[in-house]
Write a protein that holds these residues in place. Sequence first.
Motif, PDB file in Angstrom:
ATOM      1  N   HIS A 379      43.092  43.044  34.655  1.00  0.00           N
ATOM      2  CA  HIS A 379      43.470  42.734  36.039  1.00  0.00           C
ATOM      3  C   HIS A 379      42.420  43.326  36.977  1.00  0.00           C
ATOM      4  O   HIS A 379      42.602  44.409  37.522  1.00  0.00           O
ATOM      5  CB  HIS A 379      44.858  43.302  36.353  1.00  0.00           C
ATOM      6  CG  HIS A 379      45.922  42.822  35.416  1.00  0.00           C
ATOM      7  ND1 HIS A 379      46.417  41.534  35.459  1.00  0.00           N
ATOM      8  CD2 HIS A 379      46.563  43.446  34.394  1.00  0.00           C
ATOM      9  CE1 HIS A 379      47.323  41.385  34.517  1.00  0.00           C
ATOM     10  NE2 HIS A 379      47.436  42.517  33.842  1.00  0.00           N
ATOM     11  N   PRO A 380      41.286  42.628  37.154  1.00  0.00           N
ATOM     12  CA  PRO A 380      40.162  43.180  37.919  1.00  0.00           C
ATOM     13  C   PRO A 380      40.521  43.465  39.376  1.00  0.00           C
ATOM     14  O   PRO A 380      41.354  42.777  39.985  1.00  0.00           O
ATOM     15  CB  PRO A 380      39.102  42.069  37.829  1.00  0.00           C
ATOM     16  CG  PRO A 380      39.526  41.215  36.675  1.00  0.00           C
ATOM     17  CD  PRO A 380      41.015  41.289  36.622  1.00  0.00           C
ATOM     18  N   LEU A 381      39.890  44.493  39.913  1.00  0.00           N
ATOM     19  CA  LEU A 381      39.967  44.768  41.342  1.00  0.00           C
ATOM     20  C   LEU A 381      38.909  43.933  42.048  1.00  0.00           C
ATOM     21  O   LEU A 381      37.793  43.778  41.544  1.00  0.00           O
ATOM     22  CB  LEU A 381      39.710  46.249  41.613  1.00  0.00           C
ATOM     23  CG  LEU A 381      40.634  47.254  40.919  1.00  0.00           C
ATOM     24  CD1 LEU A 381      40.217  48.664  41.293  1.00  0.00           C
ATOM     25  CD2 LEU A 381      42.077  47.003  41.285  1.00  0.00           C
ATOM     26  N   MET A 382      39.242  43.428  43.233  1.00  0.00           N
ATOM     27  CA  MET A 382      38.308  42.538  43.931  1.00  0.00           C
ATOM     28  C   MET A 382      38.384  42.714  45.441  1.00  0.00           C
ATOM     29  O   MET A 382      39.441  43.043  45.990  1.00  0.00           O
ATOM     30  CB  MET A 382      38.612  41.071  43.576  1.00  0.00           C
ATOM     31  CG  MET A 382      38.249  40.680  42.156  1.00  0.00           C
ATOM     32  SD  MET A 382      38.741  38.993  41.735  1.00  0.00           S
ATOM     33  CE  MET A 382      40.453  39.248  41.298  1.00  0.00           C
ATOM     34  N   TRP A 383      37.242  42.496  46.070  1.00  0.00           N
ATOM     35  CA  TRP A 383      37.131  42.359  47.523  1.00  0.00           C
ATOM     36  C   TRP A 383      36.437  41.025  47.764  1.00  0.00           C
ATOM     37  O   TRP A 383      35.479  40.682  47.060  1.00  0.00           O
ATOM     38  CB  TRP A 383      36.259  43.449  48.139  1.00  0.00           C
ATOM     39  CG  TRP A 383      36.779  44.852  48.067  1.00  0.00           C
ATOM     40  CD1 TRP A 383      37.260  45.507  46.971  1.00  0.00           C
ATOM     41  CD2 TRP A 383      36.823  45.782  49.135  1.00  0.00           C
ATOM     42  NE1 TRP A 383      37.605  46.793  47.298  1.00  0.00           N
ATOM     43  CE2 TRP A 383      37.347  46.998  48.613  1.00  0.00           C
ATOM     44  CE3 TRP A 383      36.468  45.730  50.479  1.00  0.00           C
ATOM     45  CZ2 TRP A 383      37.537  48.133  49.396  1.00  0.00           C
ATOM     46  CZ3 TRP A 383      36.643  46.857  51.273  1.00  0.00           C
ATOM     47  CH2 TRP A 383      37.173  48.049  50.730  1.00  0.00           C
TER      48      TRP A 383
END
Length: 528
Positions: A379-383
């Motif tokens: 569950h990657p972190l993203m901006w």
Amino acid sequence: MNRFDVVVVGGGHNGLVTAAYLGRAGLRVAVIEAREGLGGPCGGYEFLPGRRLAFTNSPGSLNPAVVGELKLAEYGLRFVRADPTVVQQFGGRCFLGWRDPVRIDRQLDAFAPGEARRYRGLIGALERLGASLGVSLDEPPPALDTLRERLTDPADQRLFTAVFEGSLTGLLDEHLVSDQAKALLGMLALNAQLVPPSAPGTAVGLMMRPFALAAAAAGADAAERVALRGSTGLPVGSMSAIIDALEGCCRRHGVEIRTGTAVARVRYDADGVRGVVTTTGEEFTADRVVSAINPVHLFRDLLDDGAMGAPVRAAVTSADMRGSAFKLVLEVDSLPAYAGLPGDVAADQVRACQFRVGSSLAHIEESVGRAQAGDCSEHPLMWGLIPTLTSPGLTPGDTHLISVNAWHAPYRPSDGDWHAARTEQFGRRCVEELSRLMPGLADRVVDHRFMNPVDLESELGLIESNITHGDMLPENLFGNRPHPAVAGYRTPLAGFYLTGAGTWPGGYVTGTPGRNAATAILHDLSDK
């Protein structure tokens, strides 16, 4: 013919800021950039045929002093002030970062009764600590071990220990109740760092805005005048518009810009720096040289032990980069819906602002932990941003671009390298995760580009895909960035200066290190 007053090595945004200030002061300046394009991660890059935009998605950080003093508006730089400034989804419901604090507080209290009061109390305490420490982002940094001595109030001393020696998780657990409010600050404090929130010193990222507020002698009502976090706005033309304006400013002030020209070594003698030599043998002579590149690259490849001593060189080059950036650019045939918006808010109201994907501190901890073990997060972190909404000319037709920075992709996977299949797999995993916020996103994609950490190192020169030129933890900030001997922009080698993300106050697109280095040089020249 290559005789200059100052040579700047590296044409990223900080190198251009330094050159613009020095050129404006009447000095003859050259900027030498190894890549064919300027700006580094902030510069324009053709991700897809005819689609150019920047790698960075960091609106709101550019120092207003740089914009005003260099008159960048005269070179076409314009901003759109999005409202809300950010959207972040929690359990199917979206938090919206409105500029109106009352609307923020209602959402915080919906997470947990009284959470707005606790949240404001923590932010206020951090701002008071910033004022008590008296640290300026616009001056050479103090030594880390002198900061505690500046505090006399026991409450400030306890908070200092919690921020600088404790963990981000510990600080937020002490002051907040809801996982959602903790995640809002967790994503802000640890952006791009391959360090878990449970590690010591991880809360220091929350101090940068309090330092900026304190140095400007401004309160929260004057936040628009202060660098960092949500004050400047979204550049029209994507983040690369900042580079276009800086380049225009440099050229107007007579700065010579050379791209596609890699520097091989810095020349010096017993009296100080004498210029640089390129990989083709071309020499640029100057009594002042500014390095705007990663200090590890500088000390490892461009300087020898004699420049500033073997111990300093060994210490700088041994710094652990610990990067984990992964880039996605999606071209979509229509704008996606946003799931979980309040009933009185339409998707059109929020699409232009930044979106963040990170649901809790536990989510961040898991993502970092997997990457540290050499695995990609499930569950990657993203901006991300949809820059075509504020910059319509980025695509020729009716399509839109979604620009996403994903974190915690290991530079060295535990079971092999970054082959094409692995890159595609992780990119699609990011799209799947983003589809929780934007349902049906995958079906709208007509073209895409995924770039893994090794790609980013190769394209941008970001060592191990670290966008901030090193960790932003206490022991790597203040008078230690990048080393006590060279932390204040000046160095023991006469006429040689440092700037860039590897110097104080660190990474992100502020331009502050570039401005500070120029200030140091002009001050030294005035003393002669």
